[in-house]
Design a protein around this motif. Structure first.
Motif, mmCIF file in Angstrom:
data_model
loop_
_atom_site.group_PDB
_atom_site.id
_atom_site.type_symbol
_atom_site.label_atom_id
_atom_site.label_comp_id
_atom_site.label_asym_id
_atom_site.label_seq_id
_atom_site.Cartn_x
_atom_site.Cartn_y
_atom_site.Cartn_z
ATOM 1 N N MET A 11 45.299 38.103 36.172
ATOM 2 C CA MET A 11 46.513 38.336 36.290
ATOM 3 C C MET A 11 47.793 36.743 36.892
ATOM 4 S SD MET A 11 47.166 41.696 38.787
ATOM 5 C CE MET A 11 49.115 41.579 38.793
ATOM 6 N N ARG A 12 46.752 36.373 37.477
ATOM 7 C CA ARG A 12 47.777 35.670 37.470
ATOM 8 C C ARG A 12 47.058 34.129 36.402
ATOM 9 N NH1 ARG A 12 45.422 29.922 38.718
ATOM 10 N NH2 ARG A 12 46.454 28.908 40.301
ATOM 11 N N LYS A 13 46.168 34.171 36.100
ATOM 12 C CA LYS A 13 45.102 33.327 34.849
ATOM 13 C C LYS A 13 46.546 33.788 33.782
ATOM 14 C CE LYS A 13 42.100 32.282 31.327
ATOM 15 N NZ LYS A 13 40.493 32.382 30.664
ATOM 16 N N ALA A 14 46.769 35.511 33.180
ATOM 17 C CA ALA A 14 47.522 35.423 31.921
ATOM 18 C C ALA A 14 49.704 34.630 32.458
ATOM 19 C CB ALA A 14 47.913 37.103 32.360
ATOM 20 N N THR A 15 49.718 35.123 33.732
ATOM 21 C CA THR A 15 50.764 34.319 33.841
ATOM 22 C C THR A 15 50.971 33.121 33.457
ATOM 23 O OG1 THR A 15 51.210 36.499 35.665
ATOM 24 C CG2 THR A 15 53.303 34.558 36.084
ATOM 25 N N LYS A 16 49.908 32.134 34.355
ATOM 26 C CA LYS A 16 49.804 30.441 33.863
ATOM 27 C C LYS A 16 50.251 30.299 32.216
ATOM 28 C CE LYS A 16 47.914 26.903 35.732
ATOM 29 N NZ LYS A 16 46.796 25.801 36.444
ATOM 30 N N GLU A 17 49.903 31.943 31.518
ATOM 31 C CA GLU A 17 49.549 30.733 30.581
ATOM 32 C C GLU A 17 51.198 31.186 29.596
ATOM 33 O OE1 GLU A 17 46.578 33.188 28.881
ATOM 34 O OE2 GLU A 17 45.003 32.359 28.916
ATOM 35 N N LYS A 18 51.775 32.402 30.241
ATOM 36 C CA LYS A 18 52.710 32.800 29.973
ATOM 37 C C LYS A 18 54.259 31.733 30.139
ATOM 38 C CE LYS A 18 54.605 36.496 31.011
ATOM 39 N NZ LYS A 18 54.823 37.865 31.243
#
Length: 202
Positions: A11-18
Protein backbone atom coordinates in the motif's frame (compact mmCIF):
# COMPACT_ATOMS: atom_id res chain seq x y z
CA UNK A 1 -8.25 -9.70 9.74
CA UNK A 2 -5.40 -7.20 10.27
CA UNK A 3 -3.17 -6.40 7.33
CA UNK A 4 0.22 -8.05 7.13
CA UNK A 5 3.51 -6.15 6.98
CA UNK A 6 3.79 -7.08 3.29
CA UNK A 7 0.33 -5.66 2.58
CA UNK A 8 1.17 -2.39 4.33
CA UNK A 9 4.40 -2.14 2.33
CA UNK A 10 2.47 -2.75 -0.91
CA UNK A 11 0.00 0.00 0.00
CA UNK A 12 2.85 2.35 0.87
CA UNK A 13 4.55 1.63 -2.46
CA UNK A 14 1.31 2.19 -4.41
CA UNK A 15 0.70 5.51 -2.65
CA UNK A 16 4.25 6.67 -3.34
CA UNK A 17 3.88 5.80 -7.04
CA UNK A 18 0.62 7.79 -7.20
CA UNK A 19 2.36 10.78 -5.65
CA UNK A 20 5.28 10.53 -8.08
CA UNK A 21 3.04 10.16 -11.12
CA UNK A 22 0.79 13.05 -10.08
CA UNK A 23 3.71 15.33 -9.25
CA UNK A 24 5.50 14.57 -12.51
CA UNK A 25 2.41 15.42 -14.56
CA UNK A 26 1.91 18.69 -12.69
CA UNK A 27 5.57 19.68 -12.81
CA UNK A 28 5.62 19.12 -16.58
CA UNK A 29 2.37 20.95 -17.31
CA UNK A 30 2.60 23.80 -14.77
CA UNK A 31 6.28 23.95 -13.84
CA UNK A 32 7.91 23.23 -10.50
CA UNK A 33 7.43 26.73 -9.10
CA UNK A 34 3.73 26.93 -10.01
CA UNK A 35 2.83 23.54 -8.52
CA UNK A 36 1.95 23.35 -4.83
CA UNK A 37 1.75 20.43 -2.43
CA UNK A 38 -2.05 20.61 -2.16
CA UNK A 39 -2.41 20.20 -5.93
CA UNK A 40 -0.15 17.14 -5.92
CA UNK A 41 -2.09 15.58 -3.05
CA UNK A 42 -5.44 16.31 -4.74
CA UNK A 43 -4.31 14.77 -8.02
CA UNK A 44 -2.99 11.70 -6.18
CA UNK A 45 -6.31 11.56 -4.27
CA UNK A 46 -4.65 11.55 -0.87
CA UNK A 47 -4.41 13.97 2.05
CA UNK A 48 -1.57 16.47 2.34
CA UNK A 49 -0.68 14.83 5.65
CA UNK A 50 -0.24 11.45 3.98
CA UNK A 51 1.91 13.02 1.29
CA UNK A 52 4.19 14.54 3.93
CA UNK A 53 4.67 11.06 5.41
CA UNK A 54 6.35 10.12 2.11
CA UNK A 55 8.07 13.41 1.23
CA UNK A 56 9.02 16.14 3.67
CA UNK A 57 9.13 18.81 0.95
CA UNK A 58 8.16 19.39 -2.67
CA UNK A 59 11.88 19.76 -3.44
CA UNK A 60 12.59 16.28 -2.07
CA UNK A 61 9.93 14.80 -4.35
CA UNK A 62 11.22 16.74 -7.37
CA UNK A 63 14.81 15.69 -6.68
CA UNK A 64 13.82 12.01 -6.43
CA UNK A 65 12.09 12.17 -9.82
CA UNK A 66 15.10 13.88 -11.39
CA UNK A 67 17.47 11.33 -9.85
CA UNK A 68 15.34 8.52 -11.32
CA UNK A 69 15.63 10.15 -14.75
CA UNK A 70 19.39 10.61 -14.34
CA UNK A 71 19.68 6.94 -13.44
CA UNK A 72 18.24 6.11 -16.86
CA UNK A 73 20.81 8.33 -18.57
CA UNK A 74 23.65 6.70 -16.63
CA UNK A 75 22.45 3.27 -17.80
CA UNK A 76 22.49 4.55 -21.39
CA UNK A 77 26.05 5.80 -20.92
CA UNK A 78 27.09 2.36 -19.64
CA UNK A 79 25.33 0.75 -22.60
CA UNK A 80 27.04 3.01 -25.13
CA UNK A 81 30.45 2.38 -23.55
CA UNK A 82 30.13 -1.40 -23.89
CA UNK A 83 31.96 -3.39 -26.58
CA UNK A 84 28.86 -4.29 -28.59
CA UNK A 85 28.43 -3.21 -32.21
CA UNK A 86 27.70 0.56 -32.33
CA UNK A 87 24.97 -0.08 -34.88
CA UNK A 88 23.33 -2.65 -32.60
CA UNK A 89 23.59 -0.42 -29.52
CA UNK A 90 22.10 2.64 -31.21
CA UNK A 91 19.26 0.63 -32.72
CA UNK A 92 18.51 -1.05 -29.40
CA UNK A 93 18.35 2.35 -27.70
CA UNK A 94 16.16 3.90 -30.42
CA UNK A 95 13.71 1.00 -30.32
CA UNK A 96 13.47 1.36 -26.53
CA UNK A 97 12.81 5.11 -26.88
CA UNK A 98 10.23 4.46 -29.60
CA UNK A 99 8.38 1.85 -27.54
CA UNK A 100 8.42 4.07 -24.44
CA UNK A 101 7.09 7.05 -26.38
CA UNK A 102 4.20 5.17 -27.99
CA UNK A 103 3.19 3.32 -24.82
CA UNK A 104 2.89 6.24 -22.40
CA UNK A 105 4.07 9.64 -21.23
CA UNK A 106 6.72 8.73 -18.65
CA UNK A 107 9.78 9.10 -20.88
CA UNK A 108 8.55 12.40 -22.34
CA UNK A 109 7.73 13.73 -18.86
CA UNK A 110 11.07 12.68 -17.38
CA UNK A 111 12.93 14.30 -20.28
CA UNK A 112 11.14 17.60 -19.72
CA UNK A 113 11.58 17.28 -15.95
CA UNK A 114 15.36 17.10 -16.33
CA UNK A 115 15.35 20.28 -18.40
CA UNK A 116 13.28 22.00 -15.71
CA UNK A 117 15.70 20.80 -13.06
CA UNK A 118 18.61 22.51 -14.77
CA UNK A 119 16.86 25.87 -14.45
CA UNK A 120 15.13 25.25 -11.10
CA UNK A 121 18.40 24.51 -9.34
CA UNK A 122 19.81 27.72 -10.75
CA UNK A 123 23.52 26.88 -10.70
CA UNK A 124 25.26 29.42 -12.90
CA UNK A 125 28.25 27.09 -13.18
CA UNK A 126 27.40 24.03 -15.27
CA UNK A 127 30.14 22.09 -13.47
CA UNK A 128 27.99 22.23 -10.33
CA UNK A 129 24.79 21.04 -12.00
CA UNK A 130 24.39 17.25 -12.03
CA UNK A 131 21.90 17.29 -14.90
CA UNK A 132 24.38 19.24 -17.05
CA UNK A 133 27.21 16.89 -16.04
CA UNK A 134 25.34 13.68 -16.87
CA UNK A 135 24.06 15.09 -20.16
CA UNK A 136 27.59 16.11 -21.13
CA UNK A 137 28.79 12.58 -20.34
CA UNK A 138 25.96 11.10 -22.40
CA UNK A 139 26.77 13.29 -25.40
CA UNK A 140 30.44 12.36 -25.21
CA UNK A 141 29.66 8.64 -24.89
CA UNK A 142 27.32 8.90 -27.89
CA UNK A 143 29.90 10.83 -29.90
CA UNK A 144 32.51 8.16 -29.12
CA UNK A 145 30.09 5.41 -30.09
CA UNK A 146 29.25 7.08 -33.41
CA UNK A 147 32.95 7.63 -34.14
CA UNK A 148 33.66 3.96 -33.41
CA UNK A 149 30.81 2.99 -35.72
CA UNK A 150 32.24 5.19 -38.47
CA UNK A 151 35.66 3.59 -38.09
CA UNK A 152 34.02 0.15 -38.39
CA UNK A 153 32.09 1.22 -41.48
CA UNK A 154 28.69 0.91 -39.76
CA UNK A 155 27.80 4.62 -39.94
CA UNK A 156 28.21 7.34 -42.52
CA UNK A 157 30.67 10.20 -42.29
CA UNK A 158 30.21 13.38 -40.29
CA UNK A 159 31.43 15.11 -37.15
CA UNK A 160 30.50 12.63 -34.41
CA UNK A 161 29.79 15.14 -31.62
CA UNK A 162 27.53 17.22 -33.87
CA UNK A 163 25.68 14.03 -34.82
CA UNK A 164 25.26 13.08 -31.15
CA UNK A 165 23.95 16.56 -30.36
CA UNK A 166 21.49 16.37 -33.24
CA UNK A 167 20.33 12.92 -32.12
CA UNK A 168 19.46 13.92 -28.56
CA UNK A 169 18.06 17.29 -29.61
CA UNK A 170 15.60 15.36 -31.78
CA UNK A 171 14.58 13.14 -28.85
CA UNK A 172 14.21 16.17 -26.55
CA UNK A 173 12.09 17.94 -29.15
CA UNK A 174 9.90 14.88 -29.66
CA UNK A 175 9.31 14.65 -25.90
CA UNK A 176 8.13 18.27 -25.86
CA UNK A 177 5.92 17.75 -28.93
CA UNK A 178 4.34 14.67 -27.34
CA UNK A 179 3.31 16.71 -24.29
CA UNK A 180 2.10 19.65 -26.41
CA UNK A 181 0.23 17.73 -29.12
CA UNK A 182 -1.12 14.92 -26.92
CA UNK A 183 -3.45 12.76 -29.06
CA UNK A 184 -2.27 14.50 -32.25
CA UNK A 185 1.32 13.37 -31.67
CA UNK A 186 2.74 10.64 -33.91
CA UNK A 187 6.10 9.15 -32.99
CA UNK A 188 8.52 8.88 -35.94
CA UNK A 189 9.73 5.37 -36.68
CA UNK A 190 13.13 4.10 -35.49
CA UNK A 191 14.25 4.16 -39.13
CA UNK A 192 13.60 7.90 -39.35
CA UNK A 193 15.35 8.56 -36.02
CA UNK A 194 18.53 6.83 -37.17
CA UNK A 195 18.53 7.80 -40.86
CA UNK A 196 21.14 10.56 -40.31
CA UNK A 197 23.67 7.96 -39.15
CA UNK A 198 23.76 6.20 -42.49
CA UNK A 199 24.11 9.15 -44.86
CA UNK A 200 27.37 10.75 -45.95
CA UNK A 201 28.02 14.02 -44.13
CA UNK A 202 29.48 17.13 -45.71
Amino acid sequence: MPRTKAQFEEMRKATKEKIQSSAMQLFVLKGFGSTNVQEIADKAEISVGLMYRHYKTKDELFDELVEFALGGLRKTIDLFESDESPNKLINQFVHDVYNDMISGNELANLTILMTQSFFVKGEANQDENEVAQVNAMLLQATSNLIKRGQEMGEFGTGESYEMALYFFSAIQGLAEMKVLLRSNFSMPSPTILTAFLYTKGE
